[in-house]
Write a protein that holds these residues in place. Structure first.
Motif: not given
Length: 85
Positions: A5, A62, A66-67, A73-74, A76-77, A79-81
């Protein structure tokens, strides 16, 4: 083993945010000393831009680092970012 992280860009982001923190303290001082509202608003806009730019750099880093590693879950993450940009 290094913490996944913590990215190599984080120290630069910390520097940027500390600069914004100092700038924000200056804005508070301007309010307390009764500076004109236009000057205060201008300085507040500069603080806001600094924070937005730091957030954007964090999100882009990120996404870049990280993706896309095959995690289920890439998407979904991502989309959130994207909502946070």
């Amino acid at each position: 083993m290094p913490d996944p992280n913590i990215h190599t860009t984080h120290p630069a982001l910390v520097t940027r945010l500390k600069r914004a923190e100092g700038h924000l303290r200056h804005v508070i001082g301007m309010l307390e000393s009764g500076k004109p509202c236009v000057e205060i608003a201008t300085q507040m806009q500069a603080v806001e831009r600094a924070i937005v730019n730091a957030k954007r750099a964090l999100i882009h880093d990120h996404i870049d680092h990280c993706l896309g590693n095959g995690g289920e879950n890439d998407l979904d993450e991502l989309r959130l970012m994207a909502k946070l940009l």
